[in-house]
Write a protein that holds these residues in place. Structure first.
Motif, PDB file in Angstrom:
ATOM      1  N   ARG A   2       0.867  -1.183   0.000  1.00 54.38           N
ATOM      2  CA  ARG A   2       0.000   0.000   0.000  1.00 54.38           C
ATOM      3  C   ARG A   2       0.900   1.229   0.000  1.00 54.38           C
ATOM      4  O   ARG A   2       1.863   1.315   0.759  1.00 54.38           O
ATOM      5  N   TYR A   3       0.566   2.182  -0.865  1.00 53.66           N
ATOM      6  CA  TYR A   3       1.323   3.423  -0.992  1.00 53.66           C
ATOM      7  C   TYR A   3       0.503   4.592  -0.464  1.00 53.66           C
ATOM      8  O   TYR A   3      -0.722   4.596  -0.548  1.00 53.66           O
ATOM      9  N   LEU A   4       1.201   5.607   0.025  1.00 57.64           N
ATOM     10  CA  LEU A   4       0.619   6.897   0.362  1.00 57.64           C
ATOM     11  C   LEU A   4       1.164   7.884  -0.654  1.00 57.64           C
ATOM     12  O   LEU A   4       2.382   8.075  -0.755  1.00 57.64           O
ATOM     13  N   LEU A   5       0.266   8.476  -1.439  1.00 65.55           N
ATOM     14  CA  LEU A   5       0.652   9.456  -2.457  1.00 65.55           C
ATOM     15  C   LEU A   5       0.144  10.825  -2.028  1.00 65.55           C
ATOM     16  O   LEU A   5      -1.055  11.039  -1.903  1.00 65.55           O
ATOM     17  N   LEU A   6       1.066  11.745  -1.774  1.00 67.94           N
ATOM     18  CA  LEU A   6       0.753  13.111  -1.362  1.00 67.94           C
ATOM     19  C   LEU A   6       0.825  14.009  -2.590  1.00 67.94           C
ATOM     20  O   LEU A   6       1.836  14.003  -3.301  1.00 67.94           O
ATOM     21  N   VAL A   7      -0.251  14.760  -2.857  1.00 67.57           N
ATOM     22  CA  VAL A   7      -0.267  15.683  -3.997  1.00 67.57           C
ATOM     23  C   VAL A   7      -0.792  17.038  -3.548  1.00 67.57           C
ATOM     24  O   VAL A   7      -1.640  17.120  -2.654  1.00 67.57           O
ATOM     25  N   SER A   8      -0.270  18.101  -4.172  1.00 66.02           N
ATOM     26  CA  SER A   8      -0.680  19.449  -3.740  1.00 66.02           C
ATOM     27  C   SER A   8      -0.268  20.502  -4.744  1.00 66.02           C
ATOM     28  O   SER A   8       0.503  20.250  -5.660  1.00 66.02           O
ATOM     29  N   ARG A  27      10.886   6.226   3.442  1.00 62.17           N
ATOM     30  CA  ARG A  27      10.269   4.957   3.051  1.00 62.17           C
ATOM     31  C   ARG A  27       9.872   4.981   1.587  1.00 62.17           C
ATOM     32  O   ARG A  27       9.484   6.025   1.054  1.00 62.17           O
ATOM     33  N   ASP A  28       9.944   3.823   0.962  1.00 58.96           N
ATOM     34  CA  ASP A  28       9.588   3.688  -0.443  1.00 58.96           C
ATOM     35  C   ASP A  28       8.087   3.696  -0.683  1.00 58.96           C
ATOM     36  O   ASP A  28       7.650   3.850  -1.820  1.00 58.96           O
ATOM     37  N   ASP A  29       7.291   3.501   0.378  1.00 57.86           N
ATOM     38  CA  ASP A  29       5.834   3.442   0.204  1.00 57.86           C
ATOM     39  C   ASP A  29       5.160   4.801   0.378  1.00 57.86           C
ATOM     40  O   ASP A  29       3.939   4.904   0.330  1.00 57.86           O
ATOM     41  N   ILE A  30       5.945   5.860   0.573  1.00 60.71           N
ATOM     42  CA  ILE A  30       5.415   7.229   0.654  1.00 60.71           C
ATOM     43  C   ILE A  30       5.965   8.011  -0.531  1.00 60.71           C
ATOM     44  O   ILE A  30       7.182   8.109  -0.714  1.00 60.71           O
ATOM     45  N   LEU A  31       5.056   8.548  -1.341  1.00 62.91           N
ATOM     46  CA  LEU A  31       5.406   9.260  -2.568  1.00 62.91           C
ATOM     47  C   LEU A  31       4.792  10.652  -2.537  1.00 62.91           C
ATOM     48  O   LEU A  31       3.771  10.853  -1.873  1.00 62.91           O
ATOM     49  N   SER A  32       5.369  11.594  -3.267  1.00 60.03           N
ATOM     50  CA  SER A  32       4.772  12.936  -3.329  1.00 60.03           C
ATOM     51  C   SER A  32       5.059  13.591  -4.666  1.00 60.03           C
ATOM     52  O   SER A  32       6.073  13.308  -5.313  1.00 60.03           O
ATOM     53  N   CYS A  33       4.145  14.466  -5.043  1.00 57.57           N
ATOM     54  CA  CYS A  33       4.280  15.233  -6.277  1.00 57.57           C
ATOM     55  C   CYS A  33       3.479  16.514  -6.115  1.00 57.57           C
ATOM     56  O   CYS A  33       2.380  16.497  -5.549  1.00 57.57           O
ATOM     57  N   SER A  34       4.019  17.616  -6.615  1.00 57.87           N
ATOM     58  CA  SER A  34       3.301  18.881  -6.476  1.00 57.87           C
ATOM     59  C   SER A  34       3.256  19.635  -7.794  1.00 57.87           C
ATOM     60  O   SER A  34       4.140  19.498  -8.642  1.00 57.87           O
ATOM     61  N   PRO A  54       6.276   2.953  -9.499  1.00 57.86           N
ATOM     62  CA  PRO A  54       6.397   1.691  -8.747  1.00 57.86           C
ATOM     63  C   PRO A  54       5.047   1.011  -8.451  1.00 57.86           C
ATOM     64  O   PRO A  54       5.011  -0.165  -8.122  1.00 57.86           O
ATOM     65  N   ILE A  55       3.951   1.743  -8.573  1.00 59.72           N
ATOM     66  CA  ILE A  55       2.637   1.209  -8.199  1.00 59.72           C
ATOM     67  C   ILE A  55       2.123   0.292  -9.306  1.00 59.72           C
ATOM     68  O   ILE A  55       2.121   0.664 -10.481  1.00 59.72           O
ATOM     69  N   THR A  56       1.682  -0.905  -8.913  1.00 62.67           N
ATOM     70  CA  THR A  56       1.110  -1.857  -9.865  1.00 62.67           C
ATOM     71  C   THR A  56      -0.355  -2.110  -9.500  1.00 62.67           C
ATOM     72  O   THR A  56      -0.823  -1.702  -8.430  1.00 62.67           O
ATOM     73  N   SER A  57      -1.044  -2.823 -10.347  1.00 59.18           N
ATOM     74  CA  SER A  57      -2.455  -3.136 -10.095  1.00 59.18           C
ATOM     75  C   SER A  57      -2.627  -4.090  -8.919  1.00 59.18           C
ATOM     76  O   SER A  57      -3.737  -4.267  -8.420  1.00 59.18           O
ATOM     77  N   ASP A  58      -1.551  -4.694  -8.445  1.00 58.26           N
ATOM     78  CA  ASP A  58      -1.606  -5.550  -7.251  1.00 58.26           C
ATOM     79  C   ASP A  58      -1.475  -4.741  -5.968  1.00 58.26           C
ATOM     80  O   ASP A  58      -1.631  -5.286  -4.878  1.00 58.26           O
ATOM     81  N   ASP A  59      -1.162  -3.466  -6.086  1.00 62.64           N
ATOM     82  CA  ASP A  59      -0.958  -2.589  -4.928  1.00 62.64           C
ATOM     83  C   ASP A  59      -2.236  -1.814  -4.616  1.00 62.64           C
ATOM     84  O   ASP A  59      -3.213  -1.862  -5.358  1.00 62.64           O
ATOM     85  N   LEU A  86      -6.935   3.251 -10.829  1.00 61.29           N
ATOM     86  CA  LEU A  86      -7.955   3.941 -10.044  1.00 61.29           C
ATOM     87  C   LEU A  86      -8.740   2.969  -9.154  1.00 61.29           C
ATOM     88  O   LEU A  86      -9.118   3.326  -8.038  1.00 61.29           O
ATOM     89  N   ALA A  87      -8.941   1.758  -9.620  1.00 59.48           N
ATOM     90  CA  ALA A  87      -9.695   0.770  -8.833  1.00 59.48           C
ATOM     91  C   ALA A  87      -8.970   0.374  -7.548  1.00 59.48           C
ATOM     92  O   ALA A  87      -9.610  -0.105  -6.602  1.00 59.48           O
ATOM     93  N   CYS A  88      -7.674   0.622  -7.483  1.00 61.46           N
ATOM     94  CA  CYS A  88      -6.930   0.266  -6.265  1.00 61.46           C
ATOM     95  C   CYS A  88      -6.585   1.513  -5.441  1.00 61.46           C
ATOM     96  O   CYS A  88      -5.708   1.477  -4.588  1.00 61.46           O
ATOM     97  N   ALA A  89      -7.305   2.619  -5.700  1.00 62.87           N
ATOM     98  CA  ALA A  89      -7.018   3.883  -5.020  1.00 62.87           C
ATOM     99  C   ALA A  89      -8.188   4.347  -4.169  1.00 62.87           C
ATOM    100  O   ALA A  89      -9.343   4.045  -4.458  1.00 62.87           O
ATOM    101  N   ARG A  90      -7.843   5.083  -3.114  1.00 59.32           N
ATOM    102  CA  ARG A  90      -8.818   5.840  -2.319  1.00 59.32           C
ATOM    103  C   ARG A  90      -8.255   7.241  -2.196  1.00 59.32           C
ATOM    104  O   ARG A  90      -7.057   7.414  -1.980  1.00 59.32           O
ATOM    105  N   ALA A  91      -9.115   8.251  -2.335  1.00 54.38           N
ATOM    106  CA  ALA A  91      -8.646   9.636  -2.377  1.00 54.38           C
ATOM    107  C   ALA A  91      -9.257  10.454  -1.250  1.00 54.38           C
ATOM    108  O   ALA A  91     -10.427  10.270  -0.897  1.00 54.38           O
TER     109      ALA A  91
END
Length: 144
Positions: A2-8, A27-34, A54-59, A86-91
Motif C-alpha cells: 500500500r502506498y501513500l501518495l501526497l499531492v498538492s 520509506r519507499d511506500d510514501i510518494l509525493s508530487c506537487s 512503482p505502483i502496480t495493479s496488485d498494490d 484507479l480501482a486500487c485507489a482511495r482519495a
C-alpha cells in the motif's frame, strides 16, 4: 503493498513528505508530487507518472491531496485511471500532518477501512483553536 501518495499545489506535498521522513523515516511506500507555480498540467502529469511508476495493479494507494477538486488531486486521479490504477485507489482532500502521519504509521496494516477511518478522525480531531492565555492588562502592569 500500500502506498501513500501526497499531492498538492506549491510545496505543500513535498514539505509534508519531508516531515514524514523526519518522523517515520524515509520509506519507499510514501510518494509525493506537487504542481509548482507556473507549471502546466502536462508537466505535472509527466512528473507524476514517474512518481507513481512503482505502483502496480496488485498494490493499493491512498491519495492525500490538499484540496478536493483541485488540479493536483484531479490530475492525480486521472493519471491513476489512465494507468489502470484507479480501482486500487482511495482519495482524500484536506491533507494535514495528522492525517498523513496516521496513514504513514499504519500504512501496511491489514484493515484499510480502519486506517482510512483513523486518518479522517485524526485529521478532524487535530483541528481546533488554541486558547491563548495572554493575561490581563493588570498582570502586564505588574511586570513593569
Amino acid at each position: 503493498m500500500r502506498y501513500l501518495l501526497l499531492v498538492s499545489h506549491g510545496t505543500f506535498a513535498p514539505g509534508l513528505h519531508s516531515v514524514l521522513d523526519m518522523l517515520v523515516g524515509k520509506r519507499d511506500d510514501i510518494l509525493s508530487c506537487s504542481l509548482r507555480d507556473g507549471e502546466g498540467a502536462d508537466e505535472y502529469v509527466s512528473e507524476l507518472e514517474g512518481v507513481i511508476s512503482p505502483i502496480t495493479s496488485d498494490d493499493r494507494v491512498l491519495v492525500l491531496g490538499d484540496i478536493i477538486g483541485g488540479s493536483p488531486l484531479t490530475n492525480a486521479l486521472n493519471t491513476l485511471a489512465a494507468h489502470g490504477l484507479l480501482a486500487c485507489a482511495r482519495a482524500f482532500g484536506g491533507a494535514s500532518l495528522p492525517m498523513a502521519l496516521t496513514a504513514a504509521m499504519d500504512l501496511q496494516s491489514a484493515d484499510e477501512d480502519a486506517l482510512c477511518s483513523s486518518m479522517l478522525s485524526e485529521g478532524q480531531a487535530a483541528m481546533s483553536e488554541m486558547a491563548l492565555d495572554l493575561g490581563s492588562a493588570e498582570d502586564d502592569d505588574e511586570d513593569l
